[in-house]
Design an enzyme around this catalytic site. Structure first.
Site, mmCIF file in Angstrom:
data_model
loop_
_atom_site.group_PDB
_atom_site.id
_atom_site.type_symbol
_atom_site.label_atom_id
_atom_site.label_comp_id
_atom_site.label_asym_id
_atom_site.label_seq_id
_atom_site.Cartn_x
_atom_site.Cartn_y
_atom_site.Cartn_z
ATOM 1 C CG ASP A 28 -2.060 1.080 1.028
ATOM 2 O OD1 ASP A 28 -3.271 0.579 1.018
ATOM 3 O OD2 ASP A 28 -1.773 2.212 0.960
ATOM 4 C CG ASN A 85 -12.451 -0.615 4.118
ATOM 5 O OD1 ASN A 85 -12.647 -0.997 5.375
ATOM 6 N ND2 ASN A 85 -10.955 -0.307 3.924
ATOM 7 N N GLY A 91 -15.430 3.303 3.879
ATOM 8 C CA GLY A 91 -14.408 4.126 3.492
ATOM 9 C C GLY A 91 -13.517 3.631 2.107
ATOM 10 C CD GLN A 92 -14.598 -0.465 -2.449
ATOM 11 O OE1 GLN A 92 -15.949 -0.725 -1.898
ATOM 12 N NE2 GLN A 92 -14.139 -1.054 -3.511
ATOM 13 C CG HIS A 98 -8.830 -2.866 -2.393
ATOM 14 N ND1 HIS A 98 -9.547 -2.411 -2.887
ATOM 15 C CD2 HIS A 98 -8.595 -2.235 -1.239
ATOM 16 C CE1 HIS A 98 -9.973 -1.204 -2.461
ATOM 17 N NE2 HIS A 98 -9.429 -1.257 -1.379
ATOM 18 C CG HIS A 100 -7.015 -2.892 3.288
ATOM 19 N ND1 HIS A 100 -6.142 -1.650 3.111
ATOM 20 C CD2 HIS A 100 -8.112 -2.788 2.544
ATOM 21 C CE1 HIS A 100 -6.903 -0.824 2.315
ATOM 22 N NE2 HIS A 100 -8.035 -1.187 2.004
#
Ligand code: 5GP
Length: 112
Positions: A28, A85, A91-92, A98, A100
Site C-alpha cells: 500500500d 472495505n 471508506g472504500q 482489494h 488489505h
C-alpha cells in the site's frame, strides 16, 4: 478503469510482492502499519456487492493466498488483520475489490 488496473498493467509503479494469472499483491502506498499489502483479483470487480457465483473460485484463490503472502512478509506467526472495505460507510476509495493485509504491530479492535 481504476488505479489498480494501471498497476496490473504496469502503467504506474508499485512494490509488487506476489503475482499469478488471477491475482496481484503489492505494498500500500500509504501504509497503516509496518506491513500493509493489498491483494487484488486481476478481474475488475468494483466491490464485494458485485461478486457473482462465477467468482467463487477466484475469491477462494485470493483467500488461500493471504497466509502465503503474510508468511512471506514475516507476519503470519504473530498475526495480522485482513480487511475488505465496501462502499462509502467503510471508506472504500478504490472501486476494485482489494484485501488489505495489515500487520507488523499490535492492532486495536474494534475499528473506528
Ligand atoms: P480502500 O480505502 O479503498 O479500502 O483502500 C484503498 C487503498 O489503496 C488505500 O489504503 C490507499 O493507500 C491505497 N492506494 C491508493 N492508490 C494507490 C496507489 O496508487 N498505489 C498503491 N500502492 N496503493 C494505493
Amino acid at each position: 478503469m481504476t488505479i489498480f488496473t494501471k498497476i496490473i498493467n504496469r502503467e504506474i509503479p508499485a512494490q509488487i510482492v506476489y503475482e499469478d494469472d488471477r491475482a496481484l499483491a503489492f505494498r500500500d502506498v500509504n501504509p497503516q502499519a509496518p506491513v500493509h499489502i493489498l491483494l487484488i483479483p486481476k478481474k475488475e470487480i468494483p466491490t464485494l456487492n458485485d461478486l457473482e457465483q462465477a467468482d467463487t473460485s477466484l475469491m477462494g484463490h485470493l483467500m488461500t493466498l493471504v497466509p502465503k503472502i503474510a508468511a512471506d512478509a514475516g507476519i503470519a506467526e504473530k498475526g495480522y488483520r485482513t480487511v475488505i472495505n465496501t462502499n462509502a460507510h467503510a471508506g472504500q476509495t478504490v472501486s476494485h475489490v482489494h484485501i488489505h493485509i495489515i500487520g507488523g504491530r499490535a492492532l486495536s479492535w474494534p475499528p473506528g
